[in-house]
Write a protein that holds these residues in place. Structure first.
Motif, PDB file in Angstrom:
ATOM      1  N   THR A  39      11.134  -1.951  -5.285  1.00  0.00           N
ATOM      2  CA  THR A  39      12.175  -2.627  -4.940  1.00  0.00           C
ATOM      3  C   THR A  39      11.848  -3.896  -4.184  1.00  0.00           C
ATOM      4  N   ILE A  40      10.766  -3.806  -3.272  1.00  0.00           N
ATOM      5  CA  ILE A  40      10.639  -5.012  -2.417  1.00  0.00           C
ATOM      6  C   ILE A  40       9.049  -5.066  -2.414  1.00  0.00           C
ATOM      7  N   VAL A  41       8.430  -6.441  -2.360  1.00  0.00           N
ATOM      8  CA  VAL A  41       7.154  -6.624  -2.169  1.00  0.00           C
ATOM      9  C   VAL A  41       6.985  -7.311  -0.949  1.00  0.00           C
ATOM     10  N   GLU A  42       6.343  -6.970   0.213  1.00  0.00           N
ATOM     11  CA  GLU A  42       5.993  -7.519   1.306  1.00  0.00           C
ATOM     12  C   GLU A  42       4.611  -8.053   1.479  1.00  0.00           C
ATOM     13  N   ASP A  43       4.360  -8.825   2.426  1.00  0.00           N
ATOM     14  CA  ASP A  43       3.188  -9.612   2.910  1.00  0.00           C
ATOM     15  C   ASP A  43       2.562  -8.631   4.049  1.00  0.00           C
ATOM     16  N   LEU A  44       1.692  -8.288   4.200  1.00  0.00           N
ATOM     17  CA  LEU A  44       0.883  -7.420   5.128  1.00  0.00           C
ATOM     18  C   LEU A  44       1.002  -8.009   6.315  1.00  0.00           C
ATOM     19  N   TYR A  45       0.588  -9.216   6.162  1.00  0.00           N
ATOM     20  CA  TYR A  45       0.243 -10.055   7.562  1.00  0.00           C
ATOM     21  C   TYR A  45       1.785 -10.670   8.199  1.00  0.00           C
ATOM     22  N   LYS A  46       2.830 -10.301   7.596  1.00  0.00           N
ATOM     23  CA  LYS A  46       4.009 -10.796   7.893  1.00  0.00           C
ATOM     24  C   LYS A  46       4.813  -9.812   8.984  1.00  0.00           C
ATOM     25  N   SER A  47       5.323 -10.242  10.063  1.00  0.00           N
ATOM     26  CA  SER A  47       5.863  -9.472  10.972  1.00  0.00           C
ATOM     27  C   SER A  47       7.219  -9.136  10.342  1.00  0.00           C
ATOM     28  N   ARG A  48       7.818  -7.855  10.464  1.00  0.00           N
ATOM     29  CA  ARG A  48       9.113  -7.441   9.732  1.00  0.00           C
ATOM     30  C   ARG A  48       9.719  -6.153  10.285  1.00  0.00           C
ATOM     31  N   GLU A  49      10.960  -5.774  10.024  1.00  0.00           N
ATOM     32  CA  GLU A  49      11.474  -4.641  10.654  1.00  0.00           C
ATOM     33  C   GLU A  49      11.077  -3.324   9.873  1.00  0.00           C
ATOM     34  N   PRO A  50      10.989  -2.320  10.386  1.00  0.00           N
ATOM     35  CA  PRO A  50      10.299  -1.124   9.645  1.00  0.00           C
ATOM     36  C   PRO A  50      11.575  -0.647   8.844  1.00  0.00           C
ATOM     37  N   VAL A  51      11.262  -0.103   7.575  1.00  0.00           N
ATOM     38  CA  VAL A  51      12.351   0.370   6.517  1.00  0.00           C
ATOM     39  C   VAL A  51      12.292   1.948   6.664  1.00  0.00           C
ATOM     40  N   LEU A  52      12.726   2.780   7.552  1.00  0.00           N
ATOM     41  CA  LEU A  52      12.416   4.303   7.712  1.00  0.00           C
ATOM     42  C   LEU A  52      12.812   5.108   6.507  1.00  0.00           C
ATOM     43  N   GLU A  53      13.742   4.605   5.905  1.00  0.00           N
ATOM     44  CA  GLU A  53      14.362   5.403   4.583  1.00  0.00           C
ATOM     45  C   GLU A  53      13.537   5.412   3.277  1.00  0.00           C
ATOM     46  N   MET A  54      12.605   4.376   3.390  1.00  0.00           N
ATOM     47  CA  MET A  54      11.798   4.095   1.985  1.00  0.00           C
ATOM     48  C   MET A  54      10.285   4.588   2.348  1.00  0.00           C
ATOM     49  N   LYS A  55       9.730   4.984   1.001  1.00  0.00           N
ATOM     50  CA  LYS A  55       8.069   5.158   1.034  1.00  0.00           C
ATOM     51  C   LYS A  55       7.379   3.825   0.938  1.00  0.00           C
ATOM     52  N   ALA A  56       6.180   3.715   1.381  1.00  0.00           N
ATOM     53  CA  ALA A  56       5.489   2.444   1.157  1.00  0.00           C
ATOM     54  C   ALA A  56       4.141   2.958   0.390  1.00  0.00           C
ATOM     55  N   ILE A  57       3.655   1.796  -0.290  1.00  0.00           N
ATOM     56  CA  ILE A  57       2.456   1.741  -1.097  1.00  0.00           C
ATOM     57  C   ILE A  57       1.642   0.576  -0.155  1.00  0.00           C
ATOM     58  N   TYR A  58       0.738   0.732   0.224  1.00  0.00           N
ATOM     59  CA  TYR A  58      -0.101  -0.226   0.593  1.00  0.00           C
ATOM     60  C   TYR A  58      -1.530  -0.601  -0.304  1.00  0.00           C
ATOM     61  N   PHE A  59      -1.366  -1.684  -0.649  1.00  0.00           N
ATOM     62  CA  PHE A  59      -2.558  -1.941  -1.665  1.00  0.00           C
ATOM     63  C   PHE A  59      -3.225  -3.140  -1.071  1.00  0.00           C
ATOM     64  N   MET A  60      -4.367  -2.895  -0.515  1.00  0.00           N
ATOM     65  CA  MET A  60      -5.152  -4.092   0.242  1.00  0.00           C
ATOM     66  C   MET A  60      -6.540  -3.836   0.064  1.00  0.00           C
ATOM     67  N   THR A  61      -7.243  -5.112   0.631  1.00  0.00           N
ATOM     68  CA  THR A  61      -8.720  -5.125   0.429  1.00  0.00           C
ATOM     69  C   THR A  61      -9.269  -4.047   1.642  1.00  0.00           C
ATOM     70  N   PRO A  62     -10.183  -3.437   1.187  1.00  0.00           N
ATOM     71  CA  PRO A  62     -10.839  -2.475   2.246  1.00  0.00           C
ATOM     72  C   PRO A  62     -11.878  -3.327   3.578  1.00  0.00           C
ATOM     73  N   THR A  63     -11.206  -3.695   4.419  1.00  0.00           N
ATOM     74  CA  THR A  63     -12.140  -4.380   5.263  1.00  0.00           C
ATOM     75  C   THR A  63     -12.236  -3.465   6.617  1.00  0.00           C
ATOM     76  N   ALA A  64     -13.016  -3.533   7.248  1.00  0.00           N
ATOM     77  CA  ALA A  64     -13.531  -2.395   8.527  1.00  0.00           C
ATOM     78  C   ALA A  64     -12.268  -2.735   9.394  1.00  0.00           C
ATOM     79  N   LYS A  65     -11.884  -4.047   9.826  1.00  0.00           N
ATOM     80  CA  LYS A  65     -10.804  -4.213  10.671  1.00  0.00           C
ATOM     81  C   LYS A  65      -9.568  -3.533  10.495  1.00  0.00           C
TER      82      LYS A  65
END
Length: 530
Positions: A39-65
């Motif tokens: 339902t929502i697409v978010e930017d990993l680097y953006k500050s945002r409020e937590p959405v506790l009632e939803m599940k999240a899928i993180y799709f990101m580049t595997p960096t050590a940091k």
């Protein structure tokens, strides 16, 4: 990735980084994701409020940091961790990029020699993920290194060795625990300097012309509608009209637009030619979309033609004569300076004059220092002579003691390379093997792409095979078109072309000029929602 969370009825959030945003945008739209419960697409680097009632899928580049942060703060919340072996962008059906315009500077700038090895390593890893995605283990070849002013340019050789090593390592570690042999594919690696003419010429095919002359950013074309409001359109393969028109000569495009709109609409009918109620409903829904596509391309064609009539028409003849070595009647150009001079005396823009001067120098395989200085004064780029001199970093001769005019007929060199590769005509002396190619790519007897014969045994053996070309330092839209043209004419082999990035003539000139400057630029990203 999404499949793992599908069992859950809850709507989900998809969180993307810079690269995965581009990757996903190249493959699907927000409406496609909505169908999968996103339902929502978010930017990993953006500050945002937590959405506790939803599940999240993180799709990101595997960096050590990133992984260290995940380990520290959210390890206990992770249900599934999955690897997707893809670190390239599928730009078009037969074109890919590594989304790294900075690779040009890292590889060719004398200020970045320490970055070069790391950049080649990264590109090699990305090319391997392309091969893995296509399930190919190709034989690897490269264009022999060039020697200019006692300097050897062997980036293609280095990259070929890295790719071959990483391919072997990848298929040794394959899940099947079986070593994968060579498949019916060949990978050729070349450097940008092998053909400096193609990316500099003014092109008259629709896609190449539009990206050269019209300000199109991130494949988005902005135009004004009849009521004066600002509109924008995405130029990609979802637009069927664009996919059919992009390789046509600009003269054909405007007359083809209404014909193709009718043809595409007709294809929405049932196979037996009858129109059902549901089919008619779908067609009515699509009609505004077709009308918009038609408006977009009539506007873009008009933009291109306005530029052509204003400036480009006069330039094209001179450029073609310099590149080809003869005029349209086939009469040899005896004095290239007589062809160049009218361009320099006409009030063309500085970039256009630089392009013409470069074509003159390329046609002569370098010019004298005295002549070069006169040309630089003519164009008034005394303070910006790097536009011309820095081509030497790519192994292209700029200054020579004598001028030798090349009179061979000009075509994009990469197209000849593709055809010769398919015909098994690439000489091993010029195209050494980093690893052996499969049997179907060795020996003679392949059918010429220029002739229509019956399929030979060689063709049958190689049916469904692939030729992958990687150009270090950027590809032009003309070279992208060549991949489709050769695939179309050969039929027995699919040609895929890729590079670190795609370049327009002006972008390439800016990159060339910047090679001798120590400054770097920062890239910006946006999430494409639709």
């Amino acid at each position: 990735i999404i499949e793992d969370c599908k069992k859950s009825e809850i709507w989900k959030i998809l969180i993307l980084d810079h690269f995965t945003t581009k990757l996903l945008s190249s493959c699907c739209k927000m409406s496609d994701l909505m169908q999968e419960g996103i339902t929502i697409v978010e930017d990993l680097y953006k500050s945002r409020e937590p959405v506790l009632e939803m599940k999240a899928i993180y799709f990101m580049t595997p960096t050590a940091k990133l992984f260290n942060k995940m380990k520290l703060y959210c390890g206990k919340y992770i249900r599934v961790c999955k690897e997707l072996n893809i670190s390239f962008l599928p730009q078009e059906s037969q074109v890919f990029t590594c989304d790294n315009p900075g690779a040009f500077r890292s590889i060719y700038s004398p200020h970045c020699s320490q970055d070069k090895v790391k950049t080649l390593e990264t590109l090699a890893a990305q090319i391997v993920t392309l091969c893995a995605t296509l399930d190919e283990n190709p034989g690897v070849r490269y264009k022999k290194e060039t020697v200019l002013e006692n300097t050897t340019l062997d980036n293609a050789k280095q990259l070929a060795a890295l790719v071959d090593y990483k391919l072997t390592k990848h298929y040794d570690m394959d899940d099947n625990s079986k070593k994968k042999g060579k498949t019916q594919a060949q990978l050729l690696i070349v450097e940008r300097g092998f053909d400096p003419v193609t990316p500099i010429l003014h092109e008259l095919t629709y896609q190449a012309m539009a990206y050269d002359l019209v300000p199109i950013k991130n494949d988005t074309y902005k135009y004004k509608s009849k009521d004066g409001s600002e509109k924008e359109a995405l130029l990609n393969e979802d637009d069927q009209l664009w996919a059919r028109l992009r390789h046509m000569h600009i003269a054909e495009v405007s007359e083809q637009i209404p014909k193709l709109v009718k043809e595409i609409s007709a294809n929405k009918k049932q196979p037996d030619g009858k129109i059902t109620i549901s089919g008619l409903s779908q067609l009515m829904k699509k009609m505004p979309h077709f009308r918009k596509q038609k408006t977009v391309h009539l506007n873009l064609t008009e933009d291109c033609m306005n530029h052509f009539q204003k400036n480009v028409e006069k330039l094209c003849k001179a450029e073609q004569d310099l590149a080809v070595g003869s005029d349209v009647e086939g009469v040899k150009v005896k004095d290239p300076m007589r062809t160049l001079l009218p361009v320099l005396l006409h009030p063309h823009g500085t970039y256009d004059k630089i392009r013409a001067v470069l074509l003159y120098i390329f046609s002569l395989n370098g010019t004298t220092e005295e002549n070069l200085n006169k040309l630089i004064q003519h164009v008034k780029i005394e303070e910006d002579r790097e536009f011309i001199l820095n081509w030497r970093e790519l192994g292209v001769p700029i200054i020579s003691s004598e001028e030798t005019y090349s009179l061979s007929r000009w075509t994009p060199v990469i197209k000849d390379v593709m055809e010769d590769a398919v015909e098994n005509k690439l000489e091993t002396r010029e195209w050494p093997h980093q690893s052996e190619c499969p049997a179907a790519w060795n020996g003679s007897g392949a059918v010429s792409a220029r002739q229509k014969h019956k399929a030979s045994t060689q063709d049958e053996r190689r049916s469904g095979s692939r030729l992958i070309i990687f150009v270090i330092g950027g590809i032009s839209y003309s070279e992208m078109r060549s991949a489709y043209q050769v695939t179309q004419s050969v039929k027995s082999c699919e040609v895929i072309i890729g590079s670190s990035h795609i370049v327009t003539p002006m972008e390439l000139l800016d990159d060339i000029q910047a090679l001798s400057k120590p400054t770097t630029t920062k890239e910006t990203f946006t999430i494409v929602k639709e």
